[in-house]
Motif scaffolding. Sequence first.
Motif, mmCIF file in Angstrom:
data_model
loop_
_atom_site.group_PDB
_atom_site.id
_atom_site.type_symbol
_atom_site.label_atom_id
_atom_site.label_comp_id
_atom_site.label_asym_id
_atom_site.label_seq_id
_atom_site.Cartn_x
_atom_site.Cartn_y
_atom_site.Cartn_z
ATOM 1 N N VAL A 1 0.835 -1.286 0.034
ATOM 2 C CA VAL A 1 0.111 0.090 0.014
ATOM 3 C C VAL A 1 0.775 1.225 -0.069
ATOM 4 C CG1 VAL A 1 -1.706 1.076 1.453
ATOM 5 C CG2 VAL A 1 -2.051 -1.296 1.045
ATOM 6 N N SER A 2 1.889 1.093 0.727
ATOM 7 C CA SER A 2 2.782 2.338 0.741
ATOM 8 C C SER A 2 3.434 2.698 -0.387
ATOM 9 C CB SER A 2 4.055 2.198 2.024
ATOM 10 O OG SER A 2 3.476 1.977 3.156
ATOM 11 N N TRP A 3 3.853 1.712 -1.170
ATOM 12 C CA TRP A 3 4.470 1.897 -2.702
ATOM 13 C C TRP A 3 3.531 2.273 -3.419
ATOM 14 C CZ3 TRP A 3 9.288 2.946 -3.789
ATOM 15 C CH2 TRP A 3 10.068 2.185 -2.866
ATOM 16 N N PHE A 4 2.267 1.754 -3.481
ATOM 17 C CA PHE A 4 1.096 1.964 -4.201
ATOM 18 C C PHE A 4 0.882 3.538 -4.260
ATOM 19 C CE2 PHE A 4 -3.316 2.834 -5.213
ATOM 20 C CZ PHE A 4 -3.415 2.799 -6.321
ATOM 21 N N LEU A 5 0.737 4.331 -2.998
ATOM 22 C CA LEU A 5 0.489 5.477 -2.662
ATOM 23 C C LEU A 5 1.661 6.279 -3.117
ATOM 24 C CD1 LEU A 5 -1.085 5.257 0.895
ATOM 25 C CD2 LEU A 5 -2.290 5.605 -1.124
ATOM 26 N N LEU A 6 2.703 6.201 -2.847
ATOM 27 C CA LEU A 6 4.053 6.893 -3.275
ATOM 28 C C LEU A 6 3.867 6.834 -5.006
ATOM 29 C CD1 LEU A 6 6.504 8.177 -2.893
ATOM 30 C CD2 LEU A 6 7.658 6.278 -2.918
ATOM 31 N N ALA A 7 3.774 5.556 -5.529
ATOM 32 C CA ALA A 7 3.555 5.770 -7.128
ATOM 33 C C ALA A 7 2.199 6.522 -7.605
ATOM 34 C CB ALA A 7 3.485 4.207 -7.482
ATOM 35 N N PHE A 8 1.293 6.578 -6.659
ATOM 36 C CA PHE A 8 0.089 7.196 -7.266
ATOM 37 C C PHE A 8 0.673 8.843 -7.139
ATOM 38 C CE2 PHE A 8 -3.753 9.945 -6.263
ATOM 39 C CZ PHE A 8 -4.485 9.391 -7.364
ATOM 40 N N GLY B 1 1.345 11.117 -1.948
ATOM 41 C CA GLY B 1 2.716 10.544 -2.109
ATOM 42 C C GLY B 1 3.412 10.854 -0.674
ATOM 43 N N VAL B 2 3.261 11.780 0.123
ATOM 44 C CA VAL B 2 3.951 11.983 1.157
ATOM 45 C C VAL B 2 3.464 10.844 2.202
ATOM 46 C CG1 VAL B 2 4.069 13.442 3.377
ATOM 47 C CG2 VAL B 2 4.518 14.409 1.168
ATOM 48 N N ILE B 3 2.374 10.405 2.196
ATOM 49 C CA ILE B 3 1.744 9.327 3.243
ATOM 50 C C ILE B 3 2.351 7.927 2.605
ATOM 51 C CG2 ILE B 3 -0.150 7.972 3.382
ATOM 52 C CD1 ILE B 3 -2.131 10.398 3.457
ATOM 53 N N GLY B 4 2.261 7.730 1.254
ATOM 54 C CA GLY B 4 3.159 6.534 0.949
ATOM 55 C C GLY B 4 4.929 6.632 1.119
ATOM 56 N N PHE B 5 5.487 7.812 1.021
ATOM 57 C CA PHE B 5 6.856 7.955 1.275
ATOM 58 C C PHE B 5 6.911 7.716 2.956
ATOM 59 C CE2 PHE B 5 10.517 10.300 2.693
ATOM 60 C CZ PHE B 5 11.390 9.835 2.052
#
Length: 78
Positions: free
Chosen positions: A7-14, A66-70
Motif C-alpha cells: 500500500v505504501s508503494w502504491f500511494l507513493l507511485a500514485f 505521495g507523502v503518506i506513501g513515502f
Amino acid sequence: MKLSRRVSWFLLAFGVWSWVIWVTFAKNLFKDASGLAFDDAGDPTAYLWVHLLLAVTSFALGTAIGVIGFRGVRADRK
C-alpha cells in the motif's frame, strides 16, 4: 496506523504519477492553439481556469498521497 509495504508503494507511485500526468497536461494547456484555453485576444477562458483549478487540486492531493506513501515506505525500512 501502519501501512503495508504494498500500500505504501502504491500511494507513493500514485503521487508521482499524479504529478507526471498533471504537469504534462498543464504544459499542454498553456501551449493550446485551438482556442479553448485562450480566446482570439489572448485572454484566458473559463476552460483554462477550470482545468487549471483541477490541475492545482490534483497537485495538492497527489503530493499529500505521495507523502503518506513515502512515510509508509520509510517507516517500513526501520
